[in-house]
Design an enzyme around this catalytic site. Structure first.
Site, mmCIF file in Angstrom:
data_model
loop_
_atom_site.group_PDB
_atom_site.id
_atom_site.type_symbol
_atom_site.label_atom_id
_atom_site.label_comp_id
_atom_site.label_asym_id
_atom_site.label_seq_id
_atom_site.Cartn_x
_atom_site.Cartn_y
_atom_site.Cartn_z
ATOM 1 N N CYS A 93 0.827 -1.210 0.000
ATOM 2 C CA CYS A 93 0.000 0.000 0.000
ATOM 3 C C CYS A 93 0.859 1.257 0.000
ATOM 4 O O CYS A 93 1.667 1.493 0.899
ATOM 5 C CB CYS A 93 -0.917 -0.018 1.216
ATOM 6 S SG CYS A 93 -1.834 1.506 1.403
ATOM 7 N N CYS A 142 0.392 3.469 3.137
ATOM 8 C CA CYS A 142 1.080 2.898 4.309
ATOM 9 C C CYS A 142 2.571 3.210 4.215
ATOM 10 O O CYS A 142 3.200 3.597 5.205
ATOM 11 C CB CYS A 142 0.879 1.389 4.386
ATOM 12 S SG CYS A 142 -0.713 0.878 5.068
ATOM 13 N N ASP A 177 -1.667 16.181 -2.728
ATOM 14 C CA ASP A 177 -1.895 15.193 -3.780
ATOM 15 C C ASP A 177 -0.823 15.337 -4.851
ATOM 16 O O ASP A 177 -0.449 16.447 -5.249
ATOM 17 C CB ASP A 177 -3.287 15.365 -4.392
ATOM 18 C CG ASP A 177 -3.721 14.133 -5.156
ATOM 19 O OD1 ASP A 177 -4.631 13.428 -4.681
ATOM 20 O OD2 ASP A 177 -3.137 13.861 -6.236
ATOM 21 N N HIS A 217 -4.158 1.178 8.252
ATOM 22 C CA HIS A 217 -4.612 0.745 6.930
ATOM 23 C C HIS A 217 -6.064 0.285 7.004
ATOM 24 O O HIS A 217 -6.366 -0.795 7.496
ATOM 25 C CB HIS A 217 -3.727 -0.381 6.381
ATOM 26 C CG HIS A 217 -4.168 -0.817 5.016
ATOM 27 N ND1 HIS A 217 -3.766 -0.165 3.867
ATOM 28 C CD2 HIS A 217 -5.014 -1.796 4.618
ATOM 29 C CE1 HIS A 217 -4.337 -0.742 2.819
ATOM 30 N NE2 HIS A 217 -5.106 -1.736 3.256
ATOM 31 N N ASN A 275 -13.656 9.138 -2.139
ATOM 32 C CA ASN A 275 -14.049 8.153 -3.146
ATOM 33 C C ASN A 275 -14.061 6.781 -2.482
ATOM 34 O O ASN A 275 -13.118 6.423 -1.774
ATOM 35 C CB ASN A 275 -13.063 8.161 -4.313
ATOM 36 C CG ASN A 275 -13.100 9.473 -5.078
ATOM 37 O OD1 ASN A 275 -14.152 10.077 -5.233
ATOM 38 N ND2 ASN A 275 -11.946 9.932 -5.541
ATOM 39 N N GLY A 279 -15.007 5.513 -7.762
ATOM 40 C CA GLY A 279 -13.834 6.190 -8.315
ATOM 41 C C GLY A 279 -12.575 6.062 -7.472
ATOM 42 O O GLY A 279 -11.586 6.756 -7.714
ATOM 43 N N HIS A 339 -6.645 2.701 0.415
ATOM 44 C CA HIS A 339 -6.319 3.038 1.806
ATOM 45 C C HIS A 339 -7.101 4.328 2.049
ATOM 46 O O HIS A 339 -6.861 5.332 1.352
ATOM 47 C CB HIS A 339 -4.795 3.227 1.944
ATOM 48 C CG HIS A 339 -4.327 3.674 3.301
ATOM 49 N ND1 HIS A 339 -3.298 3.038 3.979
ATOM 50 C CD2 HIS A 339 -4.714 4.703 4.084
ATOM 51 C CE1 HIS A 339 -3.094 3.660 5.137
ATOM 52 N NE2 HIS A 339 -3.938 4.680 5.217
ATOM 53 N N HIS A 373 -8.803 7.698 2.522
ATOM 54 C CA HIS A 373 -8.254 9.058 2.525
ATOM 55 C C HIS A 373 -9.361 10.033 2.130
ATOM 56 O O HIS A 373 -10.273 9.683 1.386
ATOM 57 C CB HIS A 373 -7.069 9.191 1.549
ATOM 58 C CG HIS A 373 -7.395 8.765 0.159
ATOM 59 N ND1 HIS A 373 -7.413 7.439 -0.222
ATOM 60 C CD2 HIS A 373 -7.737 9.471 -0.947
ATOM 61 C CE1 HIS A 373 -7.741 7.359 -1.508
ATOM 62 N NE2 HIS A 373 -7.955 8.582 -1.968
ATOM 63 N N HIS A 375 -9.997 13.695 0.332
ATOM 64 C CA HIS A 375 -9.473 14.812 -0.458
ATOM 65 C C HIS A 375 -10.009 16.121 0.108
ATOM 66 O O HIS A 375 -11.189 16.209 0.469
ATOM 67 C CB HIS A 375 -9.949 14.729 -1.916
ATOM 68 C CG HIS A 375 -9.467 13.538 -2.662
ATOM 69 N ND1 HIS A 375 -8.471 13.595 -3.617
ATOM 70 C CD2 HIS A 375 -9.856 12.234 -2.621
ATOM 71 C CE1 HIS A 375 -8.269 12.394 -4.133
ATOM 72 N NE2 HIS A 375 -9.095 11.549 -3.554
HETATM 73 P P1 5GP Z 1 -8.707 8.169 -5.076
HETATM 74 O O1 5GP Z 1 -8.267 6.814 -4.578
HETATM 75 O O2 5GP Z 1 -9.536 8.925 -4.082
HETATM 76 O O3 5GP Z 1 -9.362 8.119 -6.403
HETATM 77 O O4 5GP Z 1 -7.442 9.065 -5.304
HETATM 78 C C1 5GP Z 1 -6.160 8.749 -4.954
HETATM 79 C C2 5GP Z 1 -5.366 10.015 -5.017
HETATM 80 O O5 5GP Z 1 -4.053 9.743 -4.546
HETATM 81 C C3 5GP Z 1 -5.222 10.603 -6.432
HETATM 82 O O6 5GP Z 1 -5.706 11.935 -6.435
HETATM 83 C C4 5GP Z 1 -3.718 10.533 -6.704
HETATM 84 O O7 5GP Z 1 -3.264 11.645 -7.424
HETATM 85 C C5 5GP Z 1 -3.131 10.463 -5.314
HETATM 86 N N1 5GP Z 1 -1.883 9.735 -5.234
HETATM 87 C C6 5GP Z 1 -1.624 8.506 -5.772
HETATM 88 N N2 5GP Z 1 -0.360 8.123 -5.474
HETATM 89 C C7 5GP Z 1 0.172 9.124 -4.722
HETATM 90 C C8 5GP Z 1 1.461 9.309 -4.115
HETATM 91 O O8 5GP Z 1 2.365 8.473 -4.207
HETATM 92 N N3 5GP Z 1 1.649 10.455 -3.419
HETATM 93 C C9 5GP Z 1 0.670 11.400 -3.287
HETATM 94 N N4 5GP Z 1 0.970 12.495 -2.582
HETATM 95 N N5 5GP Z 1 -0.544 11.256 -3.858
HETATM 96 C C10 5GP Z 1 -0.791 10.145 -4.560
HETATM 97 ZN ZN ZN Z 2 -2.418 1.269 3.588
#
Ligand code: 5GP
Ligand code: ZN
Length: 112
Positions: free
Chosen positions: A5, A8, A31, A47, A86, A92, A97, A99, A101
Site C-alpha cells: 500500500c 502505508c 496530492d 490501513h 471516493n 472512483g 487506503h 483518505h 481529499h
Molecule cells: P482516489 O483513490 O480517491 O481516487 O485518489 C487517490 C489520489 O491519490 C489521487 O488523487 C492521486 O493523485 C493520489 N496519489 C496517488 N499516489 C500518490 C502518491 O504516491 N503520493 C501522493 N501524494 N498522492 C498520490
Molecule cells: Zn495502507
C-alpha cells in the site's frame, strides 16, 4: 500496515514525502496530481481499505479526519473548501487506503 500500500509506505516513511501535518493517527500530504490550486489528502496511519471497511471502532478516527479539514484549510488561508472520499471502484477510488481529499484555492470547482 499493508505491504503493497502506497499510503502505508508514505505513512511509515518508506516513501519520502513532504507531510503538511502529522500526529499519532493521521498524516496529511499534498496530492501528487492536484486538480485544484490547493489539494491535499487526509490519510489515517491505520490501513483501512475504504469507508466500506469502517466500523464503530473507527468512529473517533473518522471524526478526527473531518475536524482536521477546516483546521488545515484555515492554516492554508482557504475561506472555503470541498471534501471528497471516493469509495470503492464504483466510487472512483484508486488507492485502497482510506483518505479524504480537500480541495480549495479557487472558484473553478465544478458545482456537483
Ligand atoms: P482516489 O483513490 O480517491 O481516487 O485518489 C487517490 C489520489 O491519490 C489521487 O488523487 C492521486 O493523485 C493520489 N496519489 C496517488 N499516489 C500518490 C502518491 O504516491 N503520493 C501522493 N501524494 N498522492 C498520490
Ligand atoms: Zn495502507
Amino acid at each position: 500496515m499493508s505491504a503493497d500500500c502506497i499510503f502505508c509506505k508514505i505513512a511509515i516513511g518508506d516513501i519520502p514525502s513532504k507531510k503538511i501535518y502529522e500526529d499519532e493517527d493521521i498524516i496529511v500530504i499534498n496530492d501528487i496530481h492536484p486538480i485544484a490550486p490547493v489539494h491535499f489528502l487526509i490519510v489515517p496511519k491505520l490501513h483501512i481499505e475504504s469507508l466500506l471497511s469502517c466500523e464503530e471502532q473507527h468512529q473517533t478516527l473518522l471524526g478526527k479526519m473531518l475536524r482536521l479539514a477546516p483546521q488545515l484549510a484555515k492554516e492554508q488561508g482557504l475561506p472555503g473548501f470541498r471534501t471528497m472520499i471516493n469509495t470503492g471502484h464504483e466510487g472512483g477510488q484508486e488507492v485502497f487506503h482510506l483518505h479524504m481529499h480537500v480541495f480549495g484555492g479557487g472558484n473553478k470547482l465544478p458545482k456537483t
